[in-house]
Design a protein around this motif. Sequence first.
Motif, mmCIF file in Angstrom:
data_model
loop_
_atom_site.group_PDB
_atom_site.id
_atom_site.type_symbol
_atom_site.label_atom_id
_atom_site.label_comp_id
_atom_site.label_asym_id
_atom_site.label_seq_id
_atom_site.Cartn_x
_atom_site.Cartn_y
_atom_site.Cartn_z
ATOM 1 N N PRO A 28 62.514 3.059 53.329
ATOM 2 C CA PRO A 28 61.554 2.296 54.146
ATOM 3 C C PRO A 28 60.219 3.030 54.178
ATOM 4 C CG PRO A 28 63.668 2.491 55.265
ATOM 5 C CD PRO A 28 63.708 3.415 54.076
ATOM 6 N N PHE A 29 59.143 2.295 53.869
ATOM 7 C CA PHE A 29 57.822 2.920 53.806
ATOM 8 C C PHE A 29 57.167 2.832 55.180
ATOM 9 C CE2 PHE A 29 53.279 2.968 52.182
ATOM 10 C CZ PHE A 29 53.285 4.328 51.941
ATOM 11 N N VAL A 30 57.625 3.722 56.059
ATOM 12 C CA VAL A 30 57.091 3.848 57.419
ATOM 13 C C VAL A 30 56.761 5.318 57.645
ATOM 14 C CG1 VAL A 30 58.325 1.837 58.337
ATOM 15 C CG2 VAL A 30 59.409 4.086 58.408
ATOM 16 N N THR A 31 55.797 5.588 58.495
ATOM 17 C CA THR A 31 55.316 6.948 58.724
ATOM 18 C C THR A 31 56.418 7.892 59.182
ATOM 19 O OG1 THR A 31 53.152 6.047 59.262
ATOM 20 C CG2 THR A 31 53.552 8.313 59.914
ATOM 21 N N ALA A 32 57.371 7.389 59.958
ATOM 22 C CA ALA A 32 58.446 8.250 60.452
ATOM 23 C C ALA A 32 59.312 8.793 59.311
ATOM 24 C CB ALA A 32 59.316 7.489 61.445
ATOM 25 N N ILE A 33 59.428 8.056 58.216
ATOM 26 C CA ILE A 33 60.271 8.472 57.094
ATOM 27 C C ILE A 33 59.432 9.018 55.938
ATOM 28 C CG2 ILE A 33 61.980 7.665 55.397
ATOM 29 C CD1 ILE A 33 62.905 5.636 57.520
ATOM 30 N N VAL A 34 58.232 8.485 55.754
ATOM 31 C CA VAL A 34 57.317 8.960 54.709
ATOM 32 C C VAL A 34 56.046 9.443 55.412
ATOM 33 C CG1 VAL A 34 56.133 8.406 52.552
ATOM 34 C CG2 VAL A 34 58.284 7.254 53.116
ATOM 35 N N PRO A 35 56.094 10.671 55.963
ATOM 36 C CA PRO A 35 54.960 11.163 56.749
ATOM 37 C C PRO A 35 53.739 11.585 55.925
ATOM 38 C CG PRO A 35 56.652 12.837 56.618
ATOM 39 C CD PRO A 35 57.220 11.606 55.967
ATOM 40 N N THR A 36 53.938 11.858 54.631
ATOM 41 C CA THR A 36 52.842 12.355 53.799
ATOM 42 C C THR A 36 52.786 11.611 52.478
ATOM 43 O OG1 THR A 36 53.138 14.576 54.726
ATOM 44 C CG2 THR A 36 51.881 14.415 52.680
ATOM 45 N N VAL A 37 51.593 11.116 52.153
ATOM 46 C CA VAL A 37 51.321 10.559 50.826
ATOM 47 C C VAL A 37 50.102 11.304 50.307
ATOM 48 C CG1 VAL A 37 50.661 8.516 49.505
ATOM 49 C CG2 VAL A 37 52.258 8.283 51.430
ATOM 50 N N ASP A 38 50.285 12.050 49.227
ATOM 51 C CA ASP A 38 49.197 12.836 48.636
ATOM 52 C C ASP A 38 48.915 12.267 47.246
ATOM 53 O OD1 ASP A 38 47.530 14.725 47.440
ATOM 54 O OD2 ASP A 38 48.568 16.429 48.343
ATOM 55 N N LEU A 39 47.976 11.323 47.186
ATOM 56 C CA LEU A 39 47.658 10.693 45.903
ATOM 57 C C LEU A 39 47.101 11.710 44.914
ATOM 58 C CD1 LEU A 39 46.050 7.321 47.074
ATOM 59 C CD2 LEU A 39 48.411 7.738 46.326
ATOM 60 N N ALA A 40 46.210 12.566 45.375
ATOM 61 C CA ALA A 40 45.608 13.567 44.494
ATOM 62 C C ALA A 40 46.660 14.539 43.961
ATOM 63 C CB ALA A 40 44.505 14.323 45.219
ATOM 64 N N GLY A 41 47.616 14.896 44.800
ATOM 65 C CA GLY A 41 48.680 15.810 44.395
ATOM 66 C C GLY A 41 49.794 15.129 43.617
ATOM 67 N N GLY A 42 49.839 13.794 43.656
ATOM 68 C CA GLY A 42 50.840 13.050 42.901
ATOM 69 C C GLY A 42 52.226 13.023 43.524
ATOM 70 N N PHE A 43 52.295 13.162 44.860
ATOM 71 C CA PHE A 43 53.608 13.160 45.499
ATOM 72 C C PHE A 43 53.551 12.525 46.876
ATOM 73 C CE2 PHE A 43 51.641 16.945 47.193
ATOM 74 C CZ PHE A 43 52.109 17.030 48.497
ATOM 75 N N LEU A 44 54.736 12.217 47.392
ATOM 76 C CA LEU A 44 54.888 11.821 48.782
ATOM 77 C C LEU A 44 56.121 12.519 49.325
ATOM 78 C CD1 LEU A 44 57.381 9.554 48.797
ATOM 79 C CD2 LEU A 44 55.553 8.056 48.070
ATOM 80 N N VAL A 45 56.145 12.691 50.638
ATOM 81 C CA VAL A 45 57.239 13.388 51.299
ATOM 82 C C VAL A 45 58.125 12.364 51.991
ATOM 83 C CG1 VAL A 45 57.855 15.045 53.113
ATOM 84 C CG2 VAL A 45 55.888 15.492 51.613
ATOM 85 N N VAL A 46 59.435 12.483 51.749
ATOM 86 C CA VAL A 46 60.426 11.634 52.406
ATOM 87 C C VAL A 46 61.206 12.515 53.368
ATOM 88 C CG1 VAL A 46 62.475 10.189 52.087
ATOM 89 C CG2 VAL A 46 60.615 10.125 50.391
ATOM 90 N N ASP A 47 61.128 12.205 54.665
ATOM 91 C CA ASP A 47 61.873 12.926 55.695
ATOM 92 C C ASP A 47 62.976 11.978 56.150
ATOM 93 O OD1 ASP A 47 62.746 14.669 57.611
ATOM 94 O OD2 ASP A 47 60.932 14.543 58.853
#
Length: 177
Positions: free
Chosen positions: A150-169
């Motif tokens: 689910p693409f919600v802030t509580a589960i995906v708190p970080t999206v780093d387009l420049a770094g090419g990654f996102l964080v899934v908690d």
Amino acid sequence: MKAEPDDPPDTVVVGRIGRPHGVRGEVTVEVRTDDPDLRFTPGALLRTDPADRGRLTVAGRRWHREVLLLQIEGVDTREAAELLRNTELLVPVAELPALDDPDVFYDHQLVGLRAQLPDGAGLGTVDAVRHEGADLLVVRRDEGGQLLVPFVTAIVPTVDLAGGFLVVDPPEGLLDL
């Protein structure tokens, strides 16, 4: 309607032509843009996939209940409209308006990002974004299979387009196969 060899490869899908509507060449469109009234204005030039269908120019637009109907220049019979069925309508990424909210992203910006846990451990790569009531990231797992996040802030708190990654908690159970 001929293919243009100079079409930029960096495009996004804004719609898909469905079945013909009526006998005068109108087509139904499965809308894949947040602003169809802006994107599908008369005179708008749209690229296509498959590309051999060339560029299409919107001659007219109207809504029939909740279905968008387009008239395409040079398409004036039901048979001609049928030939366009399942054609994806594309626009160059460069033509998309800038997003004002730093927490809002276009789907194409998310596809291809590495998904990782908060400790940096890799999960996989975002393959697609699905919109099914809630937005879901389709992550192709490094060890095989796929994961719907689910693409919600509580589960995906970080999206780093420049770094090419996102964080899934992930909440408990999300990563269980």
